[in-house]
Scaffold this active site. Sequence first.
Site, PDB file in Angstrom:
ATOM      1  N   LYS A  54       0.806  -1.241   0.051  1.00  0.00           N
ATOM      2  CA  LYS A  54      -0.093  -0.077   0.124  1.00  0.00           C
ATOM      3  C   LYS A  54       0.834   1.180  -0.119  1.00  0.00           C
ATOM      4  O   LYS A  54       1.701   1.205   0.805  1.00  0.00           O
ATOM      5  CB  LYS A  54      -1.073  -0.082   1.221  1.00  0.00           C
ATOM      6  N   SER A  72      -9.294   1.450   3.107  1.00  0.00           N
ATOM      7  CA  SER A  72      -8.681   2.502   2.458  1.00  0.00           C
ATOM      8  C   SER A  72      -7.431   1.667   1.491  1.00  0.00           C
ATOM      9  O   SER A  72      -6.919   2.098   0.585  1.00  0.00           O
ATOM     10  CB  SER A  72      -8.039   3.366   2.742  1.00  0.00           C
ATOM     11  N   SER A  88      -9.775  -0.731   7.183  1.00  0.00           N
ATOM     12  CA  SER A  88      -9.169  -0.910   5.847  1.00  0.00           C
ATOM     13  C   SER A  88      -8.489  -2.085   5.294  1.00  0.00           C
ATOM     14  O   SER A  88      -8.156  -2.093   4.226  1.00  0.00           O
ATOM     15  CB  SER A  88      -8.083   0.285   5.914  1.00  0.00           C
TER      16      SER A  88
END
Length: 553
Positions: free
Chosen positions: A53, A127, A151
């Site tokens: 990420k 996210s 997330s």
Amino acid sequence: MKALEAVRASYRRIRQSDEPRVWIHLIPEDQSIDRAKSITDDLPLAGLTFAIKDNIDLAGVPTTAGCPAYAYTPPESATVVEHLMTAGAVPIGKTNLDQFATGLVGTRSPYGACSSVFDRRYVSGGSSSGSAVAVAAGMTSFSLGTDTAGSGRVPASFNGLVGLKPTRGALSTTGVVPACRTLDCVSIFANDAVTAARVFSAARGFDSADPYSRPAGQRRSWPASGFRFGVPPASEREFFGDDSAPELFNSAIQRFEEQGGIAVELSYRLFHEAAQLLYAGPWVAERLAAIRGFAVQHPDALHPVTASIILKSEKLKTVDAFAAMYRLSELIREAEALWRQMDFLLLPTAGAAWTHEQVAADPIGLNTNLGYYTNFVNLMDLTAIAIPAGIRSNGIPFGVSLIAPAWSDEALLATTMGEQPYCPEGYVPLAVCGAHLSGQPLNHQLISAGAFLLECCRTSPEYKLYALAGTTPAKPGLERVANGGAAIEVEVWAVPSATFGGFVAAVPPPLAIGTCRLYNGREVKSFVCEPWALAAAKDITILGSWRKYVESN
């Protein structure tokens, strides 16, 4: 070479993919191939590729946190990334996310909105949107996300993956752009719990450079059968109009009962109240604290929805923060009574799934709904794992989450592996019954050897258990007998073949490594005891468990 084959397979799948929004930065294939050539097959994660990420640092590759104006190029990788590369995993690139990890939808990014791999009309969840899609689309073996409010779990649910949200501080956050620094966790996406367990074992470890890193605490576990799991009453379940989700959740409850679990109906009220504190309370201001200098100077660089959430927190008062912290502590104390009634809590991961069009029409309201079952976990210092549990009527996966107190990571992973968890190639299953159990004084030797927990179970009913005399730390002896035996509690750990020999060589007499038969007839390597030491030992078979003996003393 396993690593080289895996890297080539990842890039081949990336070229075949028609989802361009996954990657913010893709490492050139020739660089990944060069890295793979230096990896030997005996490393614990050899043969696995991973995505990162883009709020987690990879040396020499820009970190944007989903905001181009914020970008910087770190000279060093995040600690958790270093651990994984040392274990033989090869990074492929940096993935898309809700800007500054603020959101559960996966749409708040200037790099575009990711979609569920099951239907492009539906959001991917966030996210950690790109990280989930990279694994679900077969581009990498696993990926790293972050999880503050869900997330690492919501995107797993919408893409049919396992999403591990570890205990706070179990994985280092050095080299991670903060969202809420006191709550942030690095999370793991994988196609199955065995892979997630392998990655977690390699990634974990105390980091003195991270002020929120914690040495491993007392690891929790529960039996393979007879465990208790909490579920909210039907009146407190919320599915936001998804007609298929209630039955899918009931089916998940039934499957855990068939696995030997006992469902305990418990009120969800206090967990829901804690969940509401995250976005309705002062923790939103912590998101501003993480990027305040940048946000004040570059307000136009923020995604409009992200800006509306973060910047308004300047109006919050210090007295409100203390009031919220006091209430959270009260809720945590109230929850202690509930945890005495269950080993873990079983909840839907997300009540419903929405299309891009629906989220665009109500970006904050639907995002809030996605946190209904997730927001409280980090606030209350719990750990969680999201797993697939069927397909909704709209074609998007439905998932459930197992949630338990801190340091339940291995137990949650083991519970989701099924009755006979798969031990991957290059690992040896080893049953332990005493000082090497989770939370016991020699468990660190298994962790240091790169082992991970496969299952908590019992032997077949043909064993005696003894407390040996004169051992430090105290240890038991396991003996197989023709008559008068019982089923003894054990944990089965997967030990890398490369370190198994060294682990065995360190086993002191009168203990040795032999073979034991488990409850289901399967035979695995295990600790056994030389007969001469049993004459002076205390027979504790009636307890059926070394833990019970230790607790009784």
